[in-house]
Every structure is written in structure tokens, then in C-alpha cells.
Design a protein around this motif. Structure first.
Motif, mmCIF file in Angstrom:
data_model
loop_
_atom_site.group_PDB
_atom_site.id
_atom_site.type_symbol
_atom_site.label_atom_id
_atom_site.label_comp_id
_atom_site.label_asym_id
_atom_site.label_seq_id
_atom_site.Cartn_x
_atom_site.Cartn_y
_atom_site.Cartn_z
ATOM 1 N N ASP A 136 0.838 -1.195 0.000
ATOM 2 C CA ASP A 136 0.000 0.000 0.000
ATOM 3 C C ASP A 136 0.878 1.251 0.000
ATOM 4 O OD1 ASP A 136 -2.488 1.382 0.118
ATOM 5 O OD2 ASP A 136 -2.116 1.777 2.230
ATOM 6 N N GLY A 137 1.710 1.377 1.024
ATOM 7 C CA GLY A 137 2.732 2.417 1.056
ATOM 8 C C GLY A 137 2.262 3.821 1.357
ATOM 9 N N TYR A 138 0.975 4.038 1.585
ATOM 10 C CA TYR A 138 0.490 5.404 1.820
ATOM 11 C C TYR A 138 -0.164 5.572 3.182
ATOM 12 C CZ TYR A 138 1.157 5.708 -3.207
ATOM 13 O OH TYR A 138 1.702 5.673 -4.458
ATOM 14 N N ASP A 139 -0.154 4.541 3.991
ATOM 15 C CA ASP A 139 -0.822 4.622 5.289
ATOM 16 C C ASP A 139 0.116 5.248 6.306
ATOM 17 O OD1 ASP A 139 -2.144 3.986 7.797
ATOM 18 O OD2 ASP A 139 -3.368 2.607 6.621
ATOM 19 N N SER A 140 -0.393 6.254 7.033
ATOM 20 C CA SER A 140 0.441 6.950 8.027
ATOM 21 C C SER A 140 0.771 6.062 9.229
ATOM 22 C CB SER A 140 -0.285 8.209 8.506
ATOM 23 O OG SER A 140 -1.546 7.869 9.068
ATOM 24 N N VAL A 141 0.064 4.963 9.396
ATOM 25 C CA VAL A 141 0.329 4.056 10.523
ATOM 26 C C VAL A 141 1.584 3.223 10.268
ATOM 27 C CG1 VAL A 141 -0.653 2.176 11.913
ATOM 28 C CG2 VAL A 141 -2.144 3.956 11.017
ATOM 29 N N PHE A 142 1.947 3.027 9.012
ATOM 30 C CA PHE A 142 3.043 2.106 8.680
ATOM 31 C C PHE A 142 4.383 2.505 9.315
ATOM 32 C CE2 PHE A 142 5.851 0.000 5.357
ATOM 33 C CZ PHE A 142 5.678 -1.259 5.907
ATOM 34 N N PRO A 143 4.782 3.795 9.315
ATOM 35 C CA PRO A 143 6.060 4.159 9.978
ATOM 36 C C PRO A 143 6.076 3.848 11.469
ATOM 37 C CG PRO A 143 5.330 5.911 8.507
ATOM 38 C CD PRO A 143 4.192 4.944 8.604
ATOM 39 N N VAL A 144 4.913 3.825 12.097
ATOM 40 C CA VAL A 144 4.849 3.480 13.527
ATOM 41 C C VAL A 144 4.839 1.969 13.699
ATOM 42 C CG1 VAL A 144 3.490 3.757 15.642
ATOM 43 C CG2 VAL A 144 3.537 5.597 13.928
ATOM 44 N N PHE A 145 4.216 1.280 12.748
ATOM 45 C CA PHE A 145 4.069 -0.179 12.844
ATOM 46 C C PHE A 145 5.418 -0.895 12.709
ATOM 47 C CE2 PHE A 145 2.880 -4.304 10.811
ATOM 48 C CZ PHE A 145 2.138 -4.816 11.870
ATOM 49 N N ILE A 146 6.293 -0.371 11.835
ATOM 50 C CA ILE A 146 7.581 -1.050 11.566
ATOM 51 C C ILE A 146 8.440 -1.193 12.832
ATOM 52 C CG2 ILE A 146 9.760 -0.878 10.316
ATOM 53 C CD1 ILE A 146 8.252 0.436 8.029
ATOM 54 N N PRO A 147 8.744 -0.083 13.575
ATOM 55 C CA PRO A 147 9.592 -0.268 14.773
ATOM 56 C C PRO A 147 8.954 -1.154 15.839
ATOM 57 C CG PRO A 147 8.745 1.983 14.630
ATOM 58 C CD PRO A 147 8.422 1.329 13.340
ATOM 59 N N ILE A 148 7.622 -1.109 15.942
ATOM 60 C CA ILE A 148 6.963 -1.970 16.928
ATOM 61 C C ILE A 148 7.199 -3.444 16.586
ATOM 62 C CG2 ILE A 148 4.733 -2.678 17.887
ATOM 63 C CD1 ILE A 148 3.744 0.164 17.439
ATOM 64 N N VAL A 149 7.041 -3.784 15.298
ATOM 65 C CA VAL A 149 7.249 -5.174 14.875
ATOM 66 C C VAL A 149 8.703 -5.585 15.093
ATOM 67 C CG1 VAL A 149 7.273 -6.718 12.877
ATOM 68 C CG2 VAL A 149 5.348 -5.167 13.230
ATOM 69 N N LEU A 150 9.651 -4.682 14.782
ATOM 70 C CA LEU A 150 11.071 -5.011 14.957
ATOM 71 C C LEU A 150 11.400 -5.275 16.433
ATOM 72 C CD1 LEU A 150 12.750 -2.461 12.496
ATOM 73 C CD2 LEU A 150 12.436 -4.920 12.186
ATOM 74 N N VAL A 151 10.845 -4.449 17.312
ATOM 75 C CA VAL A 151 11.100 -4.635 18.753
ATOM 76 C C VAL A 151 10.509 -5.965 19.234
ATOM 77 C CG1 VAL A 151 10.539 -3.761 21.061
ATOM 78 C CG2 VAL A 151 11.271 -2.184 19.268
ATOM 79 N N VAL A 152 9.276 -6.246 18.808
ATOM 80 C CA VAL A 152 8.618 -7.495 19.239
ATOM 81 C C VAL A 152 9.357 -8.704 18.680
ATOM 82 C CG1 VAL A 152 6.509 -8.861 19.052
ATOM 83 C CG2 VAL A 152 6.359 -6.414 19.510
ATOM 84 N N PHE A 153 9.762 -8.643 17.419
ATOM 85 C CA PHE A 153 10.512 -9.759 16.830
ATOM 86 C C PHE A 153 11.849 -9.952 17.544
ATOM 87 C CE2 PHE A 153 8.592 -10.305 12.299
ATOM 88 C CZ PHE A 153 7.404 -10.684 12.896
ATOM 89 N N GLY A 154 12.517 -8.840 17.876
ATOM 90 C CA GLY A 154 13.789 -8.933 18.594
ATOM 91 C C GLY A 154 13.595 -9.585 19.953
ATOM 92 N N PHE A 155 12.535 -9.191 20.658
ATOM 93 C CA PHE A 155 12.248 -9.808 21.959
ATOM 94 C C PHE A 155 11.903 -11.289 21.789
ATOM 95 C CE2 PHE A 155 9.130 -11.165 25.120
ATOM 96 C CZ PHE A 155 9.853 -10.958 26.282
ATOM 97 N N GLY A 156 11.157 -11.602 20.723
ATOM 98 C CA GLY A 156 10.788 -13.000 20.483
ATOM 99 C C GLY A 156 12.005 -13.878 20.241
ATOM 100 N N ILE A 157 12.978 -13.372 19.465
ATOM 101 C CA ILE A 157 14.214 -14.127 19.225
ATOM 102 C C ILE A 157 14.977 -14.317 20.536
ATOM 103 C CG2 ILE A 157 16.471 -14.064 18.093
ATOM 104 C CD1 ILE A 157 14.322 -14.682 16.125
ATOM 105 N N TRP A 158 15.075 -13.234 21.307
ATOM 106 C CA TRP A 158 15.784 -13.319 22.596
ATOM 107 C C TRP A 158 15.102 -14.318 23.528
ATOM 108 C CZ3 TRP A 158 13.966 -12.118 27.521
ATOM 109 C CH2 TRP A 158 14.938 -12.124 28.530
ATOM 110 N N TYR A 159 13.781 -14.250 23.594
ATOM 111 C CA TYR A 159 13.046 -15.159 24.480
ATOM 112 C C TYR A 159 13.164 -16.606 24.001
ATOM 113 C CZ TYR A 159 9.245 -17.323 27.075
ATOM 114 O OH TYR A 159 8.515 -18.156 27.875
ATOM 115 N N GLY A 160 13.151 -16.806 22.683
ATOM 116 C CA GLY A 160 13.306 -18.154 22.146
ATOM 117 C C GLY A 160 14.639 -18.771 22.521
ATOM 118 N N ILE A 161 15.713 -17.955 22.481
ATOM 119 C CA ILE A 161 17.045 -18.460 22.858
ATOM 120 C C ILE A 161 17.107 -18.729 24.363
ATOM 121 C CG2 ILE A 161 19.500 -17.868 22.971
ATOM 122 C CD1 ILE A 161 19.083 -16.267 20.386
ATOM 123 N N GLN A 162 16.564 -17.777 25.152
ATOM 124 C CA GLN A 162 16.616 -17.925 26.607
ATOM 125 C C GLN A 162 15.812 -19.130 27.089
ATOM 126 O OE1 GLN A 162 18.449 -16.064 28.820
ATOM 127 N NE2 GLN A 162 19.364 -15.186 26.972
#
Length: 318
Positions: free
Chosen positions: A231-257
């Protein structure tokens, strides 16, 4: 050694002087289920199967005989079933698991009761009203029982209610905003259950329950990223990207731990899908399709190799 697994016994049998009888005894004591465990499993399995078939039978009974039943019979039969199952739950001789399974069936019958009521009186309410009422009226049962399948039904109802609300009332909300809110809601629930279990605030949470929540969160994250990329035109997308990156990073860390291969396979799979969508956004030509195919094959192979190495490492640490 604690939590002795079948693979551990195979290694021990190859590198020790244990006899075949010793290995057989170790298998019986640590791996095989005894008669009592099988009886418990079969009892719960048949109770669950019976409650499920009974609820499905009631729904099909009303569907098949709908035209021949008057409204008093339709509502009366459903209410009697809800009351009867609720009274059975209150019997003191039932164990907690059986009680909670019956309560889950009663919760499904509450939904049947609201559906029958809506059909009889043609209330004209939106579909989200139906699911909202269903959700509210079983909230107390969910809180009291603290039963994982009933919690899962409750969370599904909450997601369905919210989604239908955005479809029928909040029509001006963008699809990416809806996906973002669903992603945040399910991720928050997942984190709450994980932290409460680690802090011993609640009893042991079944792995399958947290895995389903994690799978739901990963699905919303993947769908949101793909939607935002194309889509590329939604104003929510710039906010959504860092949230997903943080959650994915935590998920990887939790999976290893926690030494869980589930998180270390679901999150990389989601990332592979997102990167493939990003590549297809730049071009949909034959060369790009070939590149994306090669990327998927290579990346999934690397993920599997990494998981196998981690599994071997975790097994050696026991």
C-alpha cells in the motif's frame, strides 16, 4: 539427570555398559506412559469429545428443525441446556478438569442462545453485538475457571468482536490500523501470560496456548508489513515497523533464553515472507520471481540448519 528424554537414553545406551533390561526399565520409568496416565488421557479425551459432539449436535438440531419449532421451544430448550450444564459444573464430586471442560461447553451454548434469540426476534443488531454479548456473558466463567481452552475461546471472541466492529461501525479506520491494533492486543496478551507464568503469579500455562497466541501475533505482524509494503500510503506504517522489529527482537531473545525452537522458526519465517514481499514490490518480472524463489530456499535452509545446531547444543547442555 532431570527430564530424561528418549534421545538421552539412546546416547547412554551406546556409550555405557547398561544392559538391555536396564534401558528397558529406564524407558518405562522416564519415557513410557503408565496405565494410570493412559486412563487419565482417555477420560479427558472422551469427555472433551462428548462435550464437543453434544454442542455440535445441539446446533445442528436447531438448524435442521428450525421451521418446525416455535419460539418458546427454541429459547426454552437452549436455556434449559445452559442451566443444566451450569448446575452440573457446580456438583462437588467433579474434578477441576472435567468441570472446566463442561464449563467450556456451557460457554459455547451461551453463544447458541444469543444466536437463537437474534433469529427468533430478528433484533437487527450488528454481528459484533452478538459476539460482544457472548463475550461479556462468559467473562466471569473465564476468570473463575482459568482454563486454557476457555481462555482461547474468549480471546477468539474478543478478536472477532473487534474485527466486526471495525467492519460495521468504524468503517473509516484503515485496514493497517485495524491490523496494528489486533497485533498489539494479541502480543500484549502473550507477554502478560509469559511474564505471569515466569513470576509464578498463575499456574503453569500450556505451551500450545502461548504458541497459538504467538502464531496469531506473527500472522498479524506479517500481514501488516505486507499490507504496508504494497500500500505504502498509510500513516500508521512508519509506527508499525519499529513496533514489529522490537517485538521480533524480543521474540528471538526469548526463544534463545527459553530454548524454544518455536519462536526461532516462526519469527524467521515471518521475516522471510516480509523480505520476499519487499523484493516483489520492486519488480514482478521473471528474474525477480527466480531471485525470490532462490532466496526462500536458501533462507529456509539456513534457518533449519541453525535450529538443528541449536537443538544439539541445548541437548548437550542437559
Amino acid at each position: 539427570m532431570k527430564n530424561l528424554q528418549r534421545e538421552d537414553l539412546h546416547i547412554i545406551s551406546r556409550h555405557s555398559n547398561l544392559t538391555e533390561r536396564d534401558i528397558e526399565r529406564a524407558l518405562k520409568e522416564n519415557i513410557y506412559h503408565d496405565k494410570e496416565m493412559w486412563q487419565k488421557f482417555l477420560r479427558l479425551f472422551f469427555i472433551t469429545l462428548g462435550i464437543g459432539f453434544t454442542t455440535a449436535g445441539i446446533i445442528f438440531f436447531f438448524a435442521y428443525n428450525w421451521a418446525d419449532l416455535n419460539k418458546f421451544a427454541k429459547l426454552g430448550l437452549t436455556e434449559i441446556l445452559v442451566i443444566a450444564t451450569t448446575i452440573i459444573v457446580l456438583l462437588p464430586k467433579l474434578n477441576n478438569t472435567t468441570r472446566n471442560i463442561i464449563l467450556t461447553g456451557s460457554s459455547c451454548l451461551v453463544g447458541v442462545l444469543f444466536a437463537v434469540f437474534g433469529q427468533v426476534y430478528q433484533t437487527g443488531a450488528n454481528a459484533y453485538d452478538f459476539f460482544l454479548a457472548w463475550t461479556l456473558f462468559i467473562t466471569l466463567w473465564v476468570a473463575v475457571s482459568n482454563f486454557a481452552p476457555l481462555w482461547l475461546l474468549y480471546i477468539v471472541l474478543l478478536n472477532t468482536t473487534f474485527f466486526l466492529y471495525t467492519e460495521q461501525v468504524a468503517k473509516d479506520w484503515s485496514p493497517l490500523l485495524v491490523i496494528t491494533l489486533l497485533f498489539l492486543f494479541n502480543t500484549t496478551l502473550l507477554l502478560i501470560f509469559i511474564f505471569l507464568e515466569q513470576d509464578k503469579k498463575i499456574e503453569r500455562v500450556p505451551k500450545w496456548f502461548t504458541y497459538i497466541l504467538a502464531l496469531g501475533s506473527a500472522t498479524f505482524a506479517t500481514a501488516g508489513m505486507i499490507f504496508g509494503i504494497f500500500d505504502g500510503y498509510d500513516s500508521v506504517f512508519p509506527v508499525f515497523i519499529p513496533i514489529v522489529l522490537v517485538v521480533f527482537g524480543f521474540g528471538i531473545w526469548y526463544g534463545i533464553q527459553s530454548k524454544s525452537g518455536f519462536y526461532l522458526s516462526v519469527i524467521p519465517l515471518s521475516i522471510i515472507i516480509i523480505i520476499s514481499a519487499l523484493l516483489l514490490k520492486t519488480s514482478e518480472g521473471g528474474d525477480m520471481l527466480l531471485l525470490v524463489s532462490l532466496f526462500i530456499i536458501v533462507s529456509i535452509t539456513l534457518v533449519i540448519m541453525n535450529l538443528i545446531n541449536l537443538q544439539k547444543k541445548w541437548n548437550n547442555e542437559k
